[in-house]
Design a protein around this motif. Structure first.
Motif, PDB file in Angstrom:
ATOM      1  N   TYR A 156      -2.927   1.075  -4.056  1.00  0.00           N
ATOM      2  CA  TYR A 156      -4.489   1.836  -3.117  1.00  0.00           C
ATOM      3  C   TYR A 156      -4.721  -0.197  -2.754  1.00  0.00           C
ATOM      4  N   PRO A 157      -5.278  -0.565  -1.632  1.00  0.00           N
ATOM      5  CA  PRO A 157      -5.714  -1.119  -1.403  1.00  0.00           C
ATOM      6  C   PRO A 157      -6.677  -1.796  -1.937  1.00  0.00           C
ATOM      7  N   ALA A 158      -8.095  -1.114  -2.589  1.00  0.00           N
ATOM      8  CA  ALA A 158      -8.421  -1.905  -3.271  1.00  0.00           C
ATOM      9  C   ALA A 158      -8.196  -2.761  -4.566  1.00  0.00           C
ATOM     10  N   LYS A 159      -7.204  -2.015  -5.655  1.00  0.00           N
ATOM     11  CA  LYS A 159      -6.062  -2.490  -6.385  1.00  0.00           C
ATOM     12  C   LYS A 159      -5.716  -3.676  -5.912  1.00  0.00           C
TER      13      LYS A 159
ATOM     14  N   ILE B 177       0.422  -0.784   0.407  1.00  0.00           N
ATOM     15  CA  ILE B 177      -0.247  -0.172  -0.013  1.00  0.00           C
ATOM     16  C   ILE B 177       0.942   1.165  -0.017  1.00  0.00           C
ATOM     17  N   ASP B 178       0.590   1.817  -0.669  1.00  0.00           N
ATOM     18  CA  ASP B 178       1.637   3.013  -0.976  1.00  0.00           C
ATOM     19  C   ASP B 178       1.061   4.682  -0.240  1.00  0.00           C
TER      20      ASP B 178
ATOM     21  N   ASP C 191       1.960 -12.496  -4.328  1.00  0.00           N
ATOM     22  CA  ASP C 191       1.512 -13.640  -3.374  1.00  0.00           C
ATOM     23  C   ASP C 191       0.803 -12.968  -1.603  1.00  0.00           C
ATOM     24  N   ALA C 192       1.666 -11.897  -1.497  1.00  0.00           N
ATOM     25  CA  ALA C 192       1.874 -11.592   0.387  1.00  0.00           C
ATOM     26  C   ALA C 192       1.603  -9.612  -0.017  1.00  0.00           C
ATOM     27  N   GLY C 193       1.066  -9.004   0.788  1.00  0.00           N
ATOM     28  CA  GLY C 193       0.429  -7.828   1.388  1.00  0.00           C
ATOM     29  C   GLY C 193      -0.304  -6.781   2.143  1.00  0.00           C
ATOM     30  N   PHE C 194      -0.438  -6.179   2.680  1.00  0.00           N
ATOM     31  CA  PHE C 194      -1.395  -4.852   3.091  1.00  0.00           C
ATOM     32  C   PHE C 194      -2.411  -4.724   2.457  1.00  0.00           C
ATOM     33  N   VAL C 195      -3.253  -5.877   2.520  1.00  0.00           N
ATOM     34  CA  VAL C 195      -4.609  -5.792   2.153  1.00  0.00           C
ATOM     35  C   VAL C 195      -5.997  -5.333   2.426  1.00  0.00           C
ATOM     36  N   SER C 196      -7.308  -4.951   1.974  1.00  0.00           N
ATOM     37  CA  SER C 196      -8.512  -4.455   3.043  1.00  0.00           C
ATOM     38  C   SER C 196      -8.589  -5.609   3.541  1.00  0.00           C
TER      39      SER C 196
ATOM     40  N   LEU D 163       2.066   3.177   5.941  1.00  0.00           N
ATOM     41  CA  LEU D 163       3.184   1.756   6.117  1.00  0.00           C
ATOM     42  C   LEU D 163       4.162   2.582   6.033  1.00  0.00           C
ATOM     43  N   LEU D 164       4.529   3.659   6.336  1.00  0.00           N
ATOM     44  CA  LEU D 164       6.414   3.972   6.181  1.00  0.00           C
ATOM     45  C   LEU D 164       6.859   3.239   7.672  1.00  0.00           C
ATOM     46  N   PRO D 165       6.693   3.096   8.644  1.00  0.00           N
ATOM     47  CA  PRO D 165       7.295   2.225   9.596  1.00  0.00           C
ATOM     48  C   PRO D 165       7.951   0.070   8.823  1.00  0.00           C
ATOM     49  N   PHE D 166       6.360   0.269   7.672  1.00  0.00           N
ATOM     50  CA  PHE D 166       6.711  -0.817   7.508  1.00  0.00           C
ATOM     51  C   PHE D 166       8.344  -0.760   6.255  1.00  0.00           C
TER      52      PHE D 166
END
Length: 231
Positions: free
Chosen positions: A37-40, A6-7, A51-56, A11-14
């Motif tokens: 962005y989350p929806a995409k 997520i840009d 394979d992985a990521g921060f999603v809604s 999520l700057l700390p991550f």
């Protein structure tokens, strides 16, 4: 090891953590490309493009074929970057969870999320007005529980990502000046404002945050709001 990012400033700390973490070269190559962005990212995750990521967090409502971790984007009092603009109407194409949250909360207005929302909040504060509702704060006032806006989910290379998750949980993140400066230039939010904003967020889905998330899921089921799906 395709990771979707997520840009947003939240999520700057991550971002700081993962740059220093010993990852394979192909991971970082994909990490730099797969940001949106989350929806995409929800769609890319569900279709197997990442394979992985921060999603809604609404995406994790159905988690039969992937692992939903205890790392996420958690608002315990207010969130500042997910708002309802009172004098307008409509959803935000960049979000799934926040659009659903608007309905759960019974609010009328237009959803705005991410850095655009934070910029709007800071602008209104400077102008001495508040024509918005902080949706994280409103949820907490109604439910007395934190709200989880995003969640790190994994569908492949689980052993590797579990190590990443465990390391991130234990790490105290200090954001270097040059990364703050870069983020400030990209968003127009001052370095001081970025640091103040990050103080309202946390990243561990503890027992109380998980309870809040399950409460949200229950409300979705009651209202018949469906999570994102492939087809």
């Amino acid at each position: 090891m395709r990771f979707g990012k997520i840009d947003y400033l939240n999520l700057l700390p991550f971002e700081v953590f993962i740059r220093a973490y010993p990852t394979p070269s192909q991971f970082m190559l994909c990490y730099k490309k797969r940001k949106s962005y989350p929806a995409k990212l929800n769609k890319e995750f569900l279709f197997g493009y990442i394979d992985a990521g921060f999603v809604s967090s609404i995406t994790a409502l159905r988690k039969s074929n992937f692992f939903a971790s205890r790392i996420g984007i958690v608002a315990r009092k207010k969130v500042l970057s997910v708002i309802c603009l009172k004098e307008e109407e409509g959803s935000d194409y960049q979000s799934a969870t926040s659009n659903a949250l608007l309905k759960v909360l019974g609010l009328k207005g237009r959803v705005l999320i991410g850095d655009r929302a934070l910029v709007e909040v800071l602008k209104q504060k400077k102008e001495g007005r508040k024509d918005y509702i902080d949706m994280g704060e409103y949820w907490v006032s109604k439910q007395g529980l934190p709200f989880v806006f995003g969640r790190l989910c994994v569908r492949k290379d689980l052993a590797f990502f579990k190590k990443v998750i465990q390391a991130f949980e234990k790490k105290h993140i200090k954001i270097p000046y040059y990364i703050l400066d870069e983020a400030s230039c990209n968003t127009g939010v001052s370095k001081k404002q970025i640091l103040e904003y990050l103080k309202v967020l946390s990243y561990k889905i503890d027992k109380k945050a998980n309870f809040g998330m399950q409460r949200f899921y229950r409300e979705l089921r009651i209202l018949g709001i469906k999570p994102p799906k492939r087809f």
